[in-house]
Design an enzyme around this catalytic site. Structure first.
Site, mmCIF file in Angstrom:
data_model
loop_
_atom_site.group_PDB
_atom_site.id
_atom_site.type_symbol
_atom_site.label_atom_id
_atom_site.label_comp_id
_atom_site.label_asym_id
_atom_site.label_seq_id
_atom_site.Cartn_x
_atom_site.Cartn_y
_atom_site.Cartn_z
ATOM 1 N N GLY A 320 -5.418 -12.703 3.084
ATOM 2 C CA GLY A 320 -4.193 -12.728 2.300
ATOM 3 C C GLY A 320 -3.786 -11.374 1.795
ATOM 4 O O GLY A 320 -2.949 -11.260 0.894
ATOM 5 N N LYS A 321 -4.344 -10.303 2.363
ATOM 6 C CA LYS A 321 -3.976 -8.954 1.948
ATOM 7 C C LYS A 321 -2.739 -8.458 2.684
ATOM 8 O O LYS A 321 -2.022 -7.588 2.192
ATOM 9 C CB LYS A 321 -5.153 -8.001 2.192
ATOM 10 C CG LYS A 321 -6.394 -8.367 1.396
ATOM 11 C CD LYS A 321 -7.601 -7.535 1.796
ATOM 12 C CE LYS A 321 -8.853 -7.960 1.033
ATOM 13 N NZ LYS A 321 -10.060 -7.195 1.467
ATOM 14 N N LEU A 322 -2.491 -8.988 3.871
ATOM 15 C CA LEU A 322 -1.279 -8.739 4.633
ATOM 16 C C LEU A 322 -0.531 -10.044 4.837
ATOM 17 O O LEU A 322 -1.153 -11.101 4.984
ATOM 18 C CB LEU A 322 -1.599 -8.127 6.006
ATOM 19 C CG LEU A 322 -1.608 -6.596 6.118
ATOM 20 C CD1 LEU A 322 -2.805 -6.027 5.376
ATOM 21 C CD2 LEU A 322 -1.625 -6.168 7.577
#
Length: 353
Positions: A320-322
């Site tokens: 969920g970082k990108l």
């Protein structure tokens, strides 16, 4: 006797049909041209005809061009020996030109940046000396008071100058703040370092530019250094703290950093090297509703070991970082080669829009 000749070879059909190729599109590899007089942007365009790392670098240029748009908040992660190897001006210029909104880096890069700001220099060196093993060569350097970073030398007396700079120009201001307000943030330390670097550089007429921290200070760009203890800057800060009220509060950086991420309409991560700066930059999005819309990574670490430094940005998507639809690419090559190419080509494209 049947009159059906549908499978008759004479009718041009031998009965064999190619299967559907759902994953194949006809996009043949071209052969890159390299000629005298090319601009770096033209060379990067030629990379797009080729495969393997050339294609990745071409994509990195395109994503960086999009990332440097005014509406994108750019988090720039800088690890590795990028300042002592000559990449200092590139980062400082990007800050001054408004292409970096947040810098996350190591205490080592800030140390070497300050050393140059106050008059020190790094020098071309050797990995091996003629007639000596690498160990014998390093033993000689130890006796001569010279530190080696692969093929770069740094005389140790510059660290003494750096210590004096911190104790005379940086720490006293922060110590006074600690007396009245308690521990200061690491970002406040990097801000004060930038101010001092700029002032001393101008006051003493240093030939070299004031550098990254000074550019960030003058451009109101925050610098975060989550592993500051792992550097000469951190060691000096610790030693100074032993004799007075000066102290750093690492957690106090988290609120302003996440506020920037939370308020970003679009965000991009430009990651040079790995380590703590990379993870600190990427994990910032874990506490926001969104994630990075763009990502470029320049690294030499392989992904197969499972380590963070070589992990692809695609892997970061699973965390969920990108964003799921983020544009991202990882370029596996020496960042002292790829950073100037990617930046110069992206800036050239922006100028010719």
């Amino acid at each position: 006797m049947s009159n059906d000749h549908a499978d008759d070879p004479a009718d041009g059909d031998d009965g064999h049909h190619d299967p559907e190729r759902e994953t194949f599109s006809h996009d043949p590899i071209g052969h890159a041209e390299a000629r005298a007089g090319m601009t770096v942007g033209e060379l990067a365009d030629e990379y797009g005809s080729a495969g393997v790392g050339a294609a990745d670098l071409h994509e990195a240029v395109a994503i960086t061009e999009s990332m440097f748009d005014d509406d994108v908040t750019v988090f720039f992660s800088l690890a590795g020996a990028m300042v002592p190897t000559g990449m200092r001006r590139i980062v400082a210029d990007l800050i001054r030109e408004g292409h970096i909104d947040v810098l996350v880096t190591t205490g080592a890069n800030l140390t070497h940046d300050a050393i140059e700001a106050i008059g020190g220099k790094h020098h071309h060196g050797q990995v091996h000396a003629e007639g000596k093993t690498e160990r014998e060569h390093d033993e000689t350097l130890r006796d001569e008071g010279v530190d080696r970073i692969y093929n770069v030398y740094l005389p140790q007396e510059f660290f003494a100058d750096f210590e004096s700079h911190l104790r005379e120009e940086v720490f006293p201001v922060l110590e006074a703040e600690c007396e009245s307000e308690g521990a200061v943030s690491i970002q406040r330390l990097t801000e004060e370092l930038g101010r001092a670097n700029a002032e001393v550089n101008e006051r003493d007429g240093v030939d070299e530019a004031p550098g990254i921290a000074a550019a960030a200070y003058e451009s109101d760009v925050p610098i975060y250094c989550p592993a500051v203890q792992d550097s000469v800057l951190g060691l000096q800060a610790w030693m100074y703290s032993q004799t007075g009220p000066f102290s750093l509060d690492a957690l106090s950086d988290m609120t302003p950093l996440t506020d920037i991420a939370f308020d970003a309409d679009e965000a991009g991560a430009f990651v040079v090297g790995g380590g703590v700066p990379k993870n600190f930059t990427l994990q910032t999005m874990l506490v926001t509703p969104g994630a990075y819309d763009y990502g470029v990574q320049l690294t030499m670490d392989p992904k197969q070991t499972g380590g963070l430094s070589g992990a692809t940005l695609d892997e970061a998507r699973s965390w969920g970082k990108l964003e799921k639809d983020a544009e991202n690419v990882s370029v596996y090559a020496d960042a002292t080669i790829t950073l100037p190419l990617v930046v110069a080509a992206a800036l050239e494209r922006l100028e010719t829009q």
